[in-house]
Design an enzyme around this catalytic site. Structure first.
Site, PDB file in Angstrom:
ATOM      1  N   HIS B  80       0.847  -1.201   0.000  1.00 52.05           N
ATOM      2  CA  HIS B  80       0.000   0.000   0.000  1.00 52.05           C
ATOM      3  C   HIS B  80       0.877   1.243   0.000  1.00 52.05           C
ATOM      4  O   HIS B  80       0.668   2.168  -0.795  1.00 52.05           O
ATOM      5  CB  HIS B  80      -0.925  -0.012   1.227  1.00 52.05           C
ATOM      6  CG  HIS B  80      -1.575   1.305   1.532  1.00 52.05           C
ATOM      7  ND1 HIS B  80      -2.572   1.837   0.745  1.00 52.05           N
ATOM      8  CD2 HIS B  80      -1.356   2.205   2.514  1.00 52.05           C
ATOM      9  CE1 HIS B  80      -2.944   3.013   1.249  1.00 52.05           C
ATOM     10  NE2 HIS B  80      -2.219   3.264   2.325  1.00 52.05           N
ATOM     11  N   ASP B 109       7.451  23.055 -24.982  1.00 53.42           N
ATOM     12  CA  ASP B 109       7.351  21.670 -24.501  1.00 53.42           C
ATOM     13  C   ASP B 109       8.377  21.537 -23.388  1.00 53.42           C
ATOM     14  O   ASP B 109       9.008  22.516 -22.977  1.00 53.42           O
ATOM     15  CB  ASP B 109       7.642  20.660 -25.632  1.00 53.42           C
ATOM     16  CG  ASP B 109       7.027  19.292 -25.339  1.00 53.42           C
ATOM     17  OD1 ASP B 109       7.276  18.750 -24.246  1.00 53.42           O
ATOM     18  OD2 ASP B 109       6.271  18.782 -26.188  1.00 53.42           O
ATOM     19  N   TRP B 145       7.415  -0.560   3.974  1.00 52.61           N
ATOM     20  CA  TRP B 145       7.983   0.144   2.814  1.00 52.61           C
ATOM     21  C   TRP B 145       9.381   0.672   3.137  1.00 52.61           C
ATOM     22  O   TRP B 145      10.155   0.971   2.237  1.00 52.61           O
ATOM     23  CB  TRP B 145       7.070   1.301   2.365  1.00 52.61           C
ATOM     24  CG  TRP B 145       7.223   2.585   3.130  1.00 52.61           C
ATOM     25  CD1 TRP B 145       6.677   2.867   4.342  1.00 52.61           C
ATOM     26  CD2 TRP B 145       7.960   3.745   2.728  1.00 52.61           C
ATOM     27  NE1 TRP B 145       7.033   4.134   4.717  1.00 52.61           N
ATOM     28  CE2 TRP B 145       7.817   4.706   3.750  1.00 52.61           C
ATOM     29  CE3 TRP B 145       8.713   4.084   1.604  1.00 52.61           C
ATOM     30  CZ2 TRP B 145       8.409   5.967   3.695  1.00 52.61           C
ATOM     31  CZ3 TRP B 145       9.302   5.346   1.560  1.00 52.61           C
ATOM     32  CH2 TRP B 145       9.151   6.268   2.602  1.00 52.61           C
ATOM     33  N   SER B 172      13.402   6.510 -13.127  1.00 49.02           N
ATOM     34  CA  SER B 172      12.294   7.260 -13.728  1.00 49.02           C
ATOM     35  C   SER B 172      12.129   8.632 -13.073  1.00 49.02           C
ATOM     36  O   SER B 172      12.030   9.652 -13.762  1.00 49.02           O
ATOM     37  CB  SER B 172      11.010   6.442 -13.596  1.00 49.02           C
ATOM     38  OG  SER B 172       9.884   7.255 -13.797  1.00 49.02           O
ATOM     39  N   SER B 173      12.140   8.655 -11.744  1.00 49.93           N
ATOM     40  CA  SER B 173      11.959   9.940 -11.034  1.00 49.93           C
ATOM     41  C   SER B 173      13.110  10.882 -11.326  1.00 49.93           C
ATOM     42  O   SER B 173      12.906  12.094 -11.501  1.00 49.93           O
ATOM     43  CB  SER B 173      11.902   9.745  -9.526  1.00 49.93           C
ATOM     44  OG  SER B 173      10.951   8.816  -9.196  1.00 49.93           O
ATOM     45  N   HIS B 256      13.337  11.374   4.432  1.00 46.57           N
ATOM     46  CA  HIS B 256      12.708  12.620   4.853  1.00 46.57           C
ATOM     47  C   HIS B 256      12.570  13.626   3.731  1.00 46.57           C
ATOM     48  O   HIS B 256      11.490  14.168   3.535  1.00 46.57           O
ATOM     49  CB  HIS B 256      13.312  13.223   6.113  1.00 46.57           C
ATOM     50  CG  HIS B 256      12.271  14.107   6.733  1.00 46.57           C
ATOM     51  ND1 HIS B 256      11.221  13.604   7.453  1.00 46.57           N
ATOM     52  CD2 HIS B 256      12.044  15.415   6.595  1.00 46.57           C
ATOM     53  CE1 HIS B 256      10.385  14.577   7.748  1.00 46.57           C
ATOM     54  NE2 HIS B 256      10.863  15.692   7.244  1.00 46.57           N
ATOM     55  N   GLU B 258      12.146  12.777   0.837  1.00 45.65           N
ATOM     56  CA  GLU B 258      11.077  12.159   0.053  1.00 45.65           C
ATOM     57  C   GLU B 258       9.695  12.633   0.514  1.00 45.65           C
ATOM     58  O   GLU B 258       8.839  12.949  -0.307  1.00 45.65           O
ATOM     59  CB  GLU B 258      11.175  10.631   0.143  1.00 45.65           C
ATOM     60  CG  GLU B 258       9.982   9.866  -0.404  1.00 45.65           C
ATOM     61  CD  GLU B 258       9.814   9.965  -1.918  1.00 45.65           C
ATOM     62  OE1 GLU B 258      10.812  10.288  -2.601  1.00 45.65           O
ATOM     63  OE2 GLU B 258       8.699   9.745  -2.406  1.00 45.65           O
ATOM     64  N   TYR B 260       8.945  15.382   1.753  1.00 44.12           N
ATOM     65  CA  TYR B 260       8.722  16.758   1.288  1.00 44.12           C
ATOM     66  C   TYR B 260       8.556  16.806  -0.223  1.00 44.12           C
ATOM     67  O   TYR B 260       7.859  17.680  -0.749  1.00 44.12           O
ATOM     68  CB  TYR B 260       9.848  17.679   1.761  1.00 44.12           C
ATOM     69  CG  TYR B 260       9.807  17.887   3.274  1.00 44.12           C
ATOM     70  CD1 TYR B 260       8.783  17.333   4.026  1.00 44.12           C
ATOM     71  CD2 TYR B 260      10.753  18.633   3.936  1.00 44.12           C
ATOM     72  CE1 TYR B 260       8.733  17.500   5.389  1.00 44.12           C
ATOM     73  CE2 TYR B 260      10.704  18.808   5.312  1.00 44.12           C
ATOM     74  CZ  TYR B 260       9.689  18.237   6.031  1.00 44.12           C
ATOM     75  OH  TYR B 260       9.627  18.404   7.385  1.00 44.12           O
ATOM     76  N   SER B 271      -1.155  27.361  -3.637  1.00 44.72           N
ATOM     77  CA  SER B 271      -0.805  28.772  -3.823  1.00 44.72           C
ATOM     78  C   SER B 271      -1.322  29.311  -5.148  1.00 44.72           C
ATOM     79  O   SER B 271      -1.377  30.523  -5.343  1.00 44.72           O
ATOM     80  CB  SER B 271       0.715  28.958  -3.770  1.00 44.72           C
ATOM     81  OG  SER B 271       1.204  28.502  -2.536  1.00 44.72           O
ATOM     82  N   HIS B 305      14.872  12.122  13.193  1.00 48.09           N
ATOM     83  CA  HIS B 305      13.639  12.099  13.998  1.00 48.09           C
ATOM     84  C   HIS B 305      12.777  10.871  13.691  1.00 48.09           C
ATOM     85  O   HIS B 305      11.803  10.632  14.396  1.00 48.09           O
ATOM     86  CB  HIS B 305      12.841  13.403  13.861  1.00 48.09           C
ATOM     87  CG  HIS B 305      12.206  13.637  12.528  1.00 48.09           C
ATOM     88  ND1 HIS B 305      12.206  14.862  11.926  1.00 48.09           N
ATOM     89  CD2 HIS B 305      11.549  12.818  11.685  1.00 48.09           C
ATOM     90  CE1 HIS B 305      11.566  14.776  10.769  1.00 48.09           C
ATOM     91  NE2 HIS B 305      11.177  13.546  10.598  1.00 48.09           N
ATOM     92  N   HIS B 306      13.133  10.112  12.651  1.00 40.31           N
ATOM     93  CA  HIS B 306      12.446   8.844  12.420  1.00 40.31           C
ATOM     94  C   HIS B 306      13.055   7.735  13.274  1.00 40.31           C
ATOM     95  O   HIS B 306      12.590   6.610  13.237  1.00 40.31           O
ATOM     96  CB  HIS B 306      12.552   8.449  10.948  1.00 40.31           C
ATOM     97  CG  HIS B 306      11.865   9.417  10.029  1.00 40.31           C
ATOM     98  ND1 HIS B 306      10.554   9.287   9.662  1.00 40.31           N
ATOM     99  CD2 HIS B 306      12.305  10.552   9.436  1.00 40.31           C
ATOM    100  CE1 HIS B 306      10.217  10.292   8.862  1.00 40.31           C
ATOM    101  NE2 HIS B 306      11.266  11.066   8.713  1.00 40.31           N
ATOM    102  N   THR B 331       6.956  26.369   7.572  1.00 38.20           N
ATOM    103  CA  THR B 331       5.650  25.785   7.266  1.00 38.20           C
ATOM    104  C   THR B 331       4.542  26.690   7.798  1.00 38.20           C
ATOM    105  O   THR B 331       3.534  26.927   7.125  1.00 38.20           O
ATOM    106  CB  THR B 331       5.526  24.378   7.878  1.00 38.20           C
ATOM    107  OG1 THR B 331       6.715  23.651   7.557  1.00 38.20           O
ATOM    108  CG2 THR B 331       4.338  23.644   7.330  1.00 38.20           C
ATOM    109  N   LYS B 334       3.906  29.607   5.533  1.00 37.55           N
ATOM    110  CA  LYS B 334       3.065  29.273   4.376  1.00 37.55           C
ATOM    111  C   LYS B 334       1.591  29.285   4.766  1.00 37.55           C
ATOM    112  O   LYS B 334       0.744  29.849   4.063  1.00 37.55           O
ATOM    113  CB  LYS B 334       3.432  27.887   3.840  1.00 37.55           C
ATOM    114  CG  LYS B 334       4.777  27.890   3.170  1.00 37.55           C
ATOM    115  CD  LYS B 334       5.026  26.582   2.482  1.00 37.55           C
ATOM    116  CE  LYS B 334       5.871  26.775   1.256  1.00 37.55           C
ATOM    117  NZ  LYS B 334       5.276  27.595   0.232  1.00 37.55           N
ATOM    118  N   ARG B 453       1.578   0.426  15.273  1.00 37.84           N
ATOM    119  CA  ARG B 453       1.200   0.325  13.863  1.00 37.84           C
ATOM    120  C   ARG B 453       1.593  -1.052  13.317  1.00 37.84           C
ATOM    121  O   ARG B 453       2.249  -1.827  13.990  1.00 37.84           O
ATOM    122  CB  ARG B 453       1.843   1.419  12.999  1.00 37.84           C
ATOM    123  CG  ARG B 453       3.158   1.819  13.324  1.00 37.84           C
ATOM    124  CD  ARG B 453       3.783   2.963  12.523  1.00 37.84           C
ATOM    125  NE  ARG B 453       3.748   2.858  11.090  1.00 37.84           N
ATOM    126  CZ  ARG B 453       4.663   3.439  10.292  1.00 37.84           C
ATOM    127  NH1 ARG B 453       5.660   4.122  10.799  1.00 37.84           N
ATOM    128  NH2 ARG B 453       4.567   3.332   9.006  1.00 37.84           N
TER     129      ARG B 453
END
Lengths: 394, 528
Positions: B80, B109, B145, B172-173, B256, B258, B260, B271, B305-306, B331, B334, B453
């Protein structure tokens, strides 16, 4: 009482019996109840500090949330085109932007102070009165009381284990502490600074009892330290908190905190029982004095079945049919024919798989029993394996 | 198609429409076609990943193992996440970038059209590998994951498939991102200075740099897993002198930034939408740019922090705690800027605006629980509980995915030339917003009350909130069918959209006809 009786019977050896009596005298914490919303205050100084910090930051973010959401909802209500609102033209204000950069920063500083203090306190594992070594396995915990000659495994209690099967014969709803009860809880004294040395044998686990205020990862090959000083006698429950494979959800933790004299008595009983797994010295002594005479195959089957139901059934399944990556045992020619191989697999494990070494966990008789059982159950047929055969393979 | 006065015979290669049939899609180098491909792919993956979420919520509806084996449950949670992150959210944002970046900066283009085609077609290839694992002996990846060793090394035949799928998706990314950077830096119309670019373009420029910086790190980490498994190395094996926690450091150095990557483009979308429907310019444009850049910078120094529970030294824990708390400042800027944009505006509430406002509110809930999680000592309680699950679903579902939905409603008339069905859009919005809160809000309580979890079954006191959460989940899942129906209906026809589409819309894309022609801005517009 029936539940406890069953649990005790299912426990390997006599280890569970005195413990059940001890656990029965420790009051149950009332934190775990339906519709629970919040962290527990807990029963250690650390957990109370953590709770206070949690509530402080919770109320701060609530206030910020109310202000922000209030501002948005007010705008949505007030500045609607349908209400004839005319858009203003401004799109910049250095003053306002500085203000809402600096104020959050100051709020964060305000939170950082108690957070730092609490972190320093949690990290200080010096000055301990006793040490418990916690080892995570797939899927159980082992507790060793260093310098006390007491060690044992702690796994999901028998009733929960029955009720958690698919199509169970007991409904989960009918098990009192479903999935948060164990056969042998960790028993510790109150008002004693306990150092925990936390590690793992196979994959990473995490040892977490919310009422002690922290969790710590159990990492194979490394030892983490943590500490707790429990203030009130009672039973405190937790679970493994790091995904560790198929039965991650089924390796609970129960800590029973006793008054010092009750704890001493419990410790004494443990030493007298000299449980299934002792510390290294005792284990060696055990092995040397073990009686390696022939054991009756029926008895081996009986012992083996009990071991299988406790240790093996989760992966290899009730009919030995296996599941997914876990190989089936029923009808396996190699299990029946290749004695040396099958003994080696059970005693020493298979590295890189979930099959751990059972040599250190079980005595020769139990190993011989389970080996005999898997070679003769579910239609399998082979010669029994005797404790002496296992002894040679160690 | 294009209304040029050139000699069409001489210049006819400019005036071709798309080639007919399947070859249009296989061989296309057109940014609009690729944008469509990316977004259709993302939508399909959204439903694949969503189906897995439905299995998870169905199993957790009540205590006991009711539907699936724990091993399969773990495959579902793992897949998932992988499908939603790499298959749904990232491709959807890349698709939006393909469609929008050229027409927002006045480029004909993307800068590297063939790379663009290749970057897209690697995605289905990678996902064939990944989804195939569900049918392999031993099943799909089940170690989360995050792929932590040693657990991930217990995976069966699926292991090399997982590693190579991650490699392909990473390539790809990276290619997609290099293309976006090249396009933005080289193909802006005259007068489109950096500080005049729409914020969506800014957000993607920064995101693309993040992707180029961290995807190779992930590739390195999984390659080390591969060599540990097959070639006898011991990067992550203590018995061989390695360290399992090293993987976590490397993974989260990717991971991390990622997360963001999954949210910065959302900031750009919101915006764009809020000023349109508030009919008032965006408040604090330059501070928005600087805040986005600060968040991107901070994302590189907060990975620890993870890992507050792995046993880092005190100084490390404190450093990561302080750095993480700092993220709240830009943040916050914003969120305050979006509030100020709405303040004294003249607002209407079409579906894109509803999703954008819901984004601001619900993303803020995720941000505020993020501040709580930043505090190392209390994180030792929150970590790996449903509190974290609630937190990141608030920022990813009601954050990233709500912004993507807002973007689809906002630009769909420009893409198709037809207005979508507003009434259905409103139904989709209200059903999604109510159900997603029923789904995820109770998970805060579950986590605080002690539910870890990634467990397939739970203690009895968690029953009630899990049941509520599952009901929310089923309603949210079903509501998304409305979204598909709205899109199909809009593509097939509907009220014709004007060029500007929305009364308050500003920017180059709204000067183009609706639908935007196959080739646009062959002559660069002049930006004053």
């Amino acid at each position: 009482m029936k539940r406890k009786l069953l649990g005790a019977l299912a426990a390997i050896g006599a280890l569970g019996l005195p413990l059940v009596a001890a656990a029965a005298t420790a009051p149950e914490s009332d934190w775990r109840r339906p519709w629970g919303l919040n962290l527990p205050r807990g029963v250690t100084e650390l957990s109370q500090d953590v709770y206070t910090l949690h509530m402080l930051v919770f109320w701060i973010v609530c206030i910020i949330g109310v202000l922000v959401f209030g501002g948005i909802f007010y705008s949505v209500w007030k500045f609607r085109k349908s209400q004839g609102a005319v858009p203003a033209k401004w799109h910049h204000s250095t003053t306002v932007e500085v203000v809402w950069t600096v104020i959050p920063f100051l709020i964060l500083l305000f939170i950082a102070v108690p957070a730092t203090q609490t972190m320093i306190k949690i990290d200080d594992t010096s000055d301990y009165d006793m040490t418990v070594k916690v080892t995570g396995y797939q899927w159980m915990w082992e507790y060793e009381y260093l310098d006390e000659d007491v060690a044992f495994f702690s796994r999901l209690d028998r009733d929960s284990d029955r009720a958690r099967q698919r199509n169970p014969d007991v409904r989960p709803q009918d098990v009192e502490h479903y999935l948060i009860d164990v056969d042998n809880p960790l028993v510790v004294p109150v008002n004693t600074r306990i150092r925990f040395l936390i590690t793992a044998n196979d994959v990473i686990h995490a040892w977490w009892v919310p009422e002690l205020g922290w969790k710590k990862d159990a990492i194979p090959g490394f030892i983490n330290e943590a500490w707790a000083e429990i203030q009130e006698p009672g039973t405190y429950r937790g679970q493994c908190a790091e995904l560790c494979g198929r039965d991650h959800g089924f390796m609970p933790i129960v800590v029973v905190a006793l008054a010092q004299e009750d704890y001493e008595q419990w410790l004494q009983e443990q030493r007298e029982e000299n449980g299934v797994v002792a510390t290294d010295d005792a284990e060696e002594a055990d092995v040397e004095t073990a009686v390696l005479e022939e054991v009756d195959p029926d008895e081996l089957m009986q012992v083996g079945r009990q071991v299988y139901d406790n240790q093996c059934i989760a992966c290899h399944q009730a009919e030995g049919q296996g599941m997914a990556t876990f190989p089936g045992l029923a009808g396996s020619d190699r299990v029946m024919d290749d004695d040396d191989w099958v003994i080696d697999v059970v005693v020493n494990g298979v590295s890189g798989t979930a099959m751990t070494a059972f040599g250190p966990r079980l005595d020769d008789r139990e190993l011989a029993g389970v080996l005999t059982y898997i070679r003769n159950a579910w239609g399998n047929e082979a010669e029994p394996i005797q404790p002496a055969d296992v002894r040679d393979a160690r | 198609m294009s209304a040029t006065s050139h000699d069409t015979h001489h210049d006819d290669h400019h005036d071709h429409g798309p080639p007919p049939g399947i070859t249009r899609w296989l061989f296309t180098t057109n940014h609009k076609d690729l944008g469509v491909l990316y977004m259709v792919f993302a939508l399909i993956m959204f439903f694949v990943g969503g189906a897995m979420a439905m299995v998870i919520r169905a199993e957790l509806f009540q205590p006991g193992l009711n539907l699936v084996d724990p091993h399969f449950f773990n495959q579902m949670t793992t897949m998932h996440a992988l499908v939603m992150i790499f298959g749904a959210v990232m491709p959807a944002f890349t698709g939006l970038a393909n469609w929008l970046v050229p027409i927002q900066i006045g480029a004909p283009d993307m800068a590297l059209p063939r790379v663009n085609n290749w970057a897209f077609w690697l995605l289905p290839a990678g996902f064939v590998l990944l989804l195939l694992t569900l049918f392999l002996p031993g099943g799909a990846p089940a170690g989360g994951w995050t792929m932590y060793p040693p657990l991930i090394l217990q995976l069966g035949d699926a292991f090399p498939f997982l590693i190579f799928a991650v490699h392909i998706l990473g390539i790809s990314s990276i290619m997609g991102s290099i293309n976006i950077v090249a396009t933005i830096l080289n193909l802006r119309a005259p007068g489109m200075t950096l500080m005049k670019m729409p914020l969506f373009v800014w957000a993607w420029l920064i995101t693309a740099f993040l992707i180029v910086a961290v995807m190779p790190v992930l590739a390195g980490a999984v390659t080390m897993l591969l060599t540990d498994q097959y070639f006898g190395t011991s990067f992550f094996n203590a018995a061989g002198g390695g360290d399992p926690v090293l993987f976590q450091h490397i993974f989260w150095f990717f991971g991390h930034p990622e997360v963001y990557i999954l949210i910065l483009p959302a900031f750009g979308i919101v915006s764009a939408i809020i000023p349109t429907f508030a009919r008032k310019p965006l408040f604090g444009y330059s501070s928005m740019v600087y805040a986005t850049a600060s968040i991107a910078f901070l994302s590189f120094i907060v990975w620890g922090h993870h890992m507050f529970s792995v046993g880092m030294p005190l100084s490390g824990q404190l450093f990561f705690m302080y750095a993480t708390m700092l993220v709240a400042v830009p943040t916050g800027v914003k969120i305050f800027n979006w509030m100020a944009t709405m303040w004294q505006g003249s607002m209407t509430f079409e579906t894109p605006m509803l999703f954008a406002i819901a984004f601001v509110i619900l993303f803020t809930i995720g941000g505020l629980s993020g501040v709580m999680l930043a505090l190392a000592p209390v994180d030792l309680q929150y970590h790996d509980t449903y509190f974290v699950v609630a937190h990141f679903h608030y920022v990813l579902v009601t954050g990233a995915i709500f912004s993507i939905m807002a973007a689809v409603y906002y630009w769909l008339p420009k893409w198709t030339g037809n207005m979508y069905d507003e009434r259905l859009g409103q139904w989709h919005f209200w059903l999604s917003t109510i159900s997603v809160n029923v789904l995820f809000f109770p998970q805060h309580f579950l986590g605080l009350a002690g539910m870890p979890r990634r467990i397939p079954d739970y203690a009895l006191q968690f029953t009630d909130f899990n049941m509520i959460s599952s009901i929310g989940g089923f309603v949210f899942g079903l509501s998304q069918l409305i979204f598909v129906w709205v899109i199909i209906k809009c593509v097939r026809g509907g009220e014709k959209a004007s060029d500007q589409v929305w009364e308050g819309a500003k920017g180059l894309e709204w000067t183009l006809p609706s639908p935007a022609p196959y080739h646009t801005f062959e002559q660069p517009p002049v930006v004053k």
